[in-house]
Scaffold this active site. Structure first.
Site, PDB file in Angstrom:
ATOM      1  N   CYS A 262       0.836  -1.205   0.000  1.00 20.05           N
ATOM      2  CA  CYS A 262       0.000   0.000   0.000  1.00 20.05           C
ATOM      3  C   CYS A 262       0.869   1.253   0.000  1.00 20.05           C
ATOM      4  O   CYS A 262       0.577   2.222  -0.720  1.00 20.05           O
ATOM      5  CB  CYS A 262      -0.949  -0.011   1.201  1.00 20.05           C
ATOM      6  SG  CYS A 262      -0.141  -0.152   2.814  1.00 20.05           S
ATOM      7  N   HIS A 289       1.771   4.991   9.929  1.00 18.24           N
ATOM      8  CA  HIS A 289       0.859   3.992   9.395  1.00 18.24           C
ATOM      9  C   HIS A 289      -0.177   3.565  10.426  1.00 18.24           C
ATOM     10  O   HIS A 289       0.135   3.366  11.599  1.00 18.24           O
ATOM     11  CB  HIS A 289       1.671   2.767   8.937  1.00 18.24           C
ATOM     12  CG  HIS A 289       0.965   1.880   7.961  1.00 18.24           C
ATOM     13  ND1 HIS A 289      -0.108   1.099   8.305  1.00 18.24           N
ATOM     14  CD2 HIS A 289       1.198   1.657   6.635  1.00 18.24           C
ATOM     15  CE1 HIS A 289      -0.514   0.426   7.244  1.00 18.24           C
ATOM     16  NE2 HIS A 289       0.258   0.745   6.208  1.00 18.24           N
TER      17      HIS A 289
END
Length: 457
Positions: A262, A289
């Site tokens: 991602c 994150h």
């Protein structure tokens, strides 16, 4: 409301049935500057057309009618090309699809697997050239099918799925918006014979992350009915593909490919634009994150020491291979980027901080203008988003379909040193990138490796 607005609204409303039929009956996806025209929302169509006031909506309607009456199916068409060319037949003849439909198998049905299913089966949307055929999971409980259906339908992050999900116990399947999706129970990929379930020449997407090298994933490829494999994680001994950047490198010989991570998908398109314009000497990528399911909710033993600490209470220093992986899509950046990550107590949406030393000086306005133009381009509109919201926070980007969104008000530049902040929905934005890659593999007549080598020589 002005009469002009009401007229445009009426024209948009009239397109909904056409777009619906194009998707349902012909699996044709209509795009405008890289954005899909959806059949489920007049508001969405109005927002798309508002960015292109030069469009003649009467002409657009007529083109959709022609598409519906034509023979082309299972493909994506660009509205701009149809408008620019006087001869629609010549544009459609250039489509790479052969009109066939590729069955898709999702191996694993966790966070990414379920979002891939949502995206593929979204009302008002079509994934040309492919159809979800099966899901492979380990049986978790006696009422496993019901649990899988519930997890698909209801999601704490992304809300309730706007579609119909039913359970067919007799045929061991989920019925998603009227289409049956076989649920196959297996604990090992070597156990599954897909042809026995009526599945042939399928594209299998491994969402488990258990196997990340070519040999491990080849077990899927060697099963009856599987033609190609996509890994939804960084892979070894295979091409790591960021759609929009290096997907043109895929050949017929690439039977196993990785969709990278991602974070790699979020930053690589932006880095490619900056590398082309300014050149990048070196840099560091710091990823803040959201916590993920591989962390512990409370302190416990974990193979990654710090990830064993309570995810909802701590900022957790960890590692990321995203910066290094960028060079697999942009070879000129090999060895130029370092990276690290901090997991933080939010359930979704992350931000990457790009600290870059460019080869030439620039300014905040120039970089923002460059990336704004890229975000509006048909080539990168799905990969690069652009935010100028003064009060933007992470939750605003839940459900964003772009791989990464530039926070333009946070851009910093001093001479040739630039710092950019890139938001990304690390679940849904990434899943959209994976689906784009899947669409290409399902539709395209990929070139042979020898042709690429000849072109490079």
């Amino acid at each position: 409301m002005t009469s002009t607005w009401l007229q445009a609204l009426s024209q948009a409303e009239s397109m909904i049935p056409l777009l619906g039929k194009l998707g349902r009956e012909k699996a044709i996806k209509v795009e405008l500057a890289g954005n899909t025209l959806m059949a489920d929302s007049v508001t969405g169509l109005m927002a798309a057309f508002d960015k292109h006031p030069e469009l003649d909506l009467v002409q657009v309607y007529q083109l959709l009618e022609q598409l519906l009456a034509g023979d082309v199916s299972h493909t994506a068409v660009e509205l701009e090309s149809l408008i620019a060319e006087a001869d629609m037949d010549s544009v459609l003849a250039a489509q790479t699809t052969d009109g066939s439909e590729t069955p898709v198998v999702l191996y694993g049905f966790g966070r990414i697997g379920r979002l891939l299913a949502r995206r593929m089966c979204m009302l008002g949307h079509t994934t040309p050239g492919m159809k979800l055929a099966a899901i492979v999971v380990r049986k978790a409980c006696d009422n496993d099918l019901t649990k899988r259906a519930s997890l698909l339908k209801y999601d704490s992050v992304h809300g309730a799925y706007d579609g119909l999900v039913k359970v067919d116990e007799e045929n061991q399947a989920l019925i998603i918006n009227g289409s049956p999706v076989k649920v196959i129970y297996a604990s090992d990929p070597a156990e599954v014979d897909y042809q026995a379930h009526g599945i042939n020449n399928a594209l299998l997407v491994d969402n488990t992350g258990r196997w990340r090298d070519h040999d491990g994933l080849s077990v899927h490829l060697n099963r009856p009915g599987i033609e190609r494999v996509v890994l939804t994680a960084p892979g070894k001994e295979m091409k790591n593909v960021v759609f929009g950047v290096n997907d043109g490198d895929i050949t017929n010989e690439d039977k196993i490919v990785s969709a990278a991570s991602c974070t790699t998908n979020a930053i690589t398109p932006i880095l490619s634009v900056l590398e082309e314009k300014y050149g990048i000497e070196s840099g560091h990528v710091e990823t803040v994150h959201a916590y993920t399911n591989d962390q512990n909710l409370i302190d416990n033993i974990h193979k990654g020491d710090r990830r064993g600490r309570a995810a909802g209470m701590n900022m957790v220093m960890t590692e990321t291979g995203a910066a290094k992986a960028v060079s697999k899509a942009i070879p000129s950046l090999e060895g130029k980027l370092s990276g690290s990550a901090i997991r933080v107590p939010v359930i979704n949406v992350s931000i990457a901080v790009l600290s870059l030393n460019l080869k030439s000086a620039t300014s905040v306005d120039d970089i923002n203008a460059l990336l704004k133009a890229a975000s509006d381009s048909a080539e990168l509109t799905g990969q690069i988003g652009y935010s100028d919201g003064a009060d933007a926070v992470s939750s605003d980007f839940i459900g964003s379909s772009q791989a990464g969104i530039v926070d333009s008000l946070s851009t910093k530049v001093r001479g040739n040193q630039a710092i950019l902040y890139v938001w990304y929905d690390n679940e849904y934005g990434y899943s959209c990138q994976v689906v784009r890659l899947m669409e290409k593999l399902a539709q395209a007549k990929l070139v042979n490796a020898e042709l690429l080598e000849s072109a490079a020589a």
